[in-house]
Design an enzyme around this catalytic site. Structure first.
Site, short mmCIF file in Angstrom:
data_model
loop_
_atom_site.label_atom_id
_atom_site.label_comp_id
_atom_site.label_asym_id
_atom_site.label_seq_id
_atom_site.Cartn_x
_atom_site.Cartn_y
_atom_site.Cartn_z
N TYR A 130 -4.47 -2.73 -10.12
CA TYR A 130 -4.21 -2.43 -8.43
C TYR A 130 -3.24 -3.55 -8.05
O TYR A 130 -2.23 -3.18 -7.21
CB TYR A 130 -5.71 -2.34 -8.06
CG TYR A 130 -5.51 -2.23 -6.54
CD1 TYR A 130 -5.27 -1.08 -5.58
CD2 TYR A 130 -5.74 -3.53 -5.55
CE1 TYR A 130 -5.20 -1.01 -4.30
CE2 TYR A 130 -5.56 -3.51 -4.41
CZ TYR A 130 -5.44 -2.44 -3.73
OH TYR A 130 -5.22 -2.36 -2.29
N VAL B 122 1.26 -3.62 4.00
CA VAL B 122 1.35 -5.09 4.52
C VAL B 122 2.60 -5.79 4.31
O VAL B 122 2.75 -6.81 4.99
CB VAL B 122 0.05 -5.87 4.29
CG1 VAL B 122 -1.14 -5.17 4.90
CG2 VAL B 122 -0.14 -6.07 2.82
N LYS C 191 0.41 3.27 -2.87
CA LYS C 191 -0.77 4.23 -2.96
C LYS C 191 -0.62 5.36 -3.03
O LYS C 191 -1.23 6.49 -3.66
CB LYS C 191 -2.08 3.94 -1.98
CG LYS C 191 -2.62 2.45 -2.20
CD LYS C 191 -3.38 2.22 -0.94
CE LYS C 191 -4.15 0.74 -1.04
NZ LYS C 191 -4.50 0.06 0.22
N TYR D 125 -4.45 3.83 8.01
CA TYR D 125 -5.71 3.19 8.48
C TYR D 125 -6.20 3.72 9.73
O TYR D 125 -5.93 4.66 10.25
CB TYR D 125 -5.58 1.69 8.05
CG TYR D 125 -5.11 1.25 6.82
CD1 TYR D 125 -5.54 1.70 5.60
CD2 TYR D 125 -3.78 0.56 7.12
CE1 TYR D 125 -4.64 1.30 4.40
CE2 TYR D 125 -3.08 0.24 5.70
CZ TYR D 125 -3.49 0.89 4.61
OH TYR D 125 -2.81 0.32 3.39
N SER E 221 0.73 -1.11 0.05
CA SER E 221 -0.06 -0.01 -0.25
C SER E 221 0.72 1.40 -0.06
O SER E 221 0.19 2.34 -0.15
CB SER E 221 -1.02 0.02 1.31
OG SER E 221 -1.96 -0.96 0.90
N1 GLN Z 1 -2.38 -5.53 -1.51
C1 GLN Z 1 -3.05 -5.25 -0.54
C2 GLN Z 1 -4.30 -5.41 -0.39
O1 GLN Z 1 -5.22 -4.98 -1.35
C3 GLN Z 1 -2.58 -3.95 0.05
C4 GLN Z 1 -2.89 -3.71 1.34
C5 GLN Z 1 -2.08 -2.90 2.33
O2 GLN Z 1 -0.85 -2.82 2.19
N2 GLN Z 1 -2.29 -2.34 3.46
O3 GLN Z 1 -5.32 -5.77 0.25
#
Ligand code: GLN
Length: 300
Positions: free
Chosen positions: A188, A254, A64, A236, A61
């Site tokens: 994505y 993650v 993002k 988050y 993420s």
């Molecule tokens: N690829 C992971 C997902 O879409 C990314 C989530 C994350 O890094 N928090 O669930």
């Protein structure tokens, strides 16, 4: 700085608690959580690191942030008609508020918001082109050619990512997904599977920190806004705690990576794959807190 990072790394390696691996992405589930790296890029362009700073990891993420920069470059402020700018208070893949709020994700850093951002970036192009744009941007920002997508990780998520698929189809049902959901999801998952080292990531963050040594890829105002969202939404439902402990904008993934921005001062990248219960790096958060305490870089 070298001394500070050395002290942080040895403190981290002394700890017993490393957190949990991201079990829901099979390709990441086999990783040893007892790993750590930190890199800091300063105003003058100097780069300091400790730990496994040359080991590529799955940025997940953290990507993002870069897809948001790319999407804002492409569609500008229009993006905000499709995605909000408020924290969520739920997990990153929650469908709860999406239903209540008619398919307009709360912010671009939760999964639903990032899927919309990716959709905006796709805008009728082949996924390969949108991905090439994100990769080129990251390579340019990090001044490095060796940033790549790990196809096995992307395929692993494509197979098991039912939650993200549900979010994409839900967005589509509200008219907030313009491309074929499978194409947007494929794009994505691939952007999440980008791999780079903390040294490269710290370099890539220079433009967001508005460091004079950074390539000019984003205006100062836009960087401020991207950072503001990192502060309020980048971790988050653990964003409040990250602000409390660290006091700087940060974006987690993650894969265990965290990009931390000290505006006008430094860009910091940390990696340790064990996660806390919010899905943010356990040791990484601790290291970021130690760094801001040692340097007084908290913006508060
Ligand atoms: N690829 C992971 C997902 O879409 C990314 C989530 C994350 O890094 N928090 O669930």
């Amino acid at each position: 700085m070298e001394e500070i990072l050395k002290t942080i790394a040895s403190d981290i390696f002394r700890q017993d608690e490393w957190g949990q691996k991201a079990q829901y992405i099979p390709e990441l589930a086999g990783i040893d959580p007892r790993q750590f790296a930190i890199s800091v890029c300063l105003k003058d362009g100097s780069l300091y690191s400790a730990g496994a700073a040359d080991k590529p990891f799955s940025i997940q993420s953290v990507a993002k942030v870069f897809s948001l920069v790319a999407a804002l470059g492409r569609v500008g402020d229009q993006l905000w008609t499709r995605v909000g700018r408020e924290p969520l208070g739920n997990s990153f893949d929650s469908v709860l508020l999406l239903e209540q709020e008619n398919g307009r994700p709360r912010n671009p850093y939760v999964n639903a918001g990032a899927i919309v951002t990716t959709d905006a970036l796709l805008a009728g192009r082949a996924p390969k082109l949108a991905l090439a744009e994100i990769l080129c941007l990251i390579k340019h920002m990090s001044d490095s050619d060796s940033v790549y997508i790990n196809e096995a990780v992307a395929a692993s998520e494509q197979k098991t990512g039912s939650r993200n698929k549900a979010l994409a189809y839900y967005l589509q049902s509200h008219g907030n997904l313009y491309n074929d959901p499978e194409l947007t999801l494929g794009t994505y998952f691939h952007q999440c599977a980008i791999e780079m080292t903390t040294a490269q990531l710290a370099m890539a963050g220079r433009a967001l920190a508005s460091l004079p040594c950074a390539p000019k890829v984003i205006s100062h105002l836009r960087a401020r806004r991207v950072n503001a969202l990192m502060m309020t939404c980048g971790h988050y439902d653990g964003s409040g705690d990250f602000a409390f402990q660290v006091g700087l904008p940060g974006k987690s993934g993650v894969g265990g990576g965290i990009l931390v921005i000290a505006p006008n001062v430094a860009s910091i990248a940390i990696w340790s794959p064990g996660l806390n219960h919010y899905g943010n790096s356990h040791a990484g958060t601790r290291a970021a807190a130690m760094l801001t305490r040692a340097t007084n870089w908290s913006i508060f």
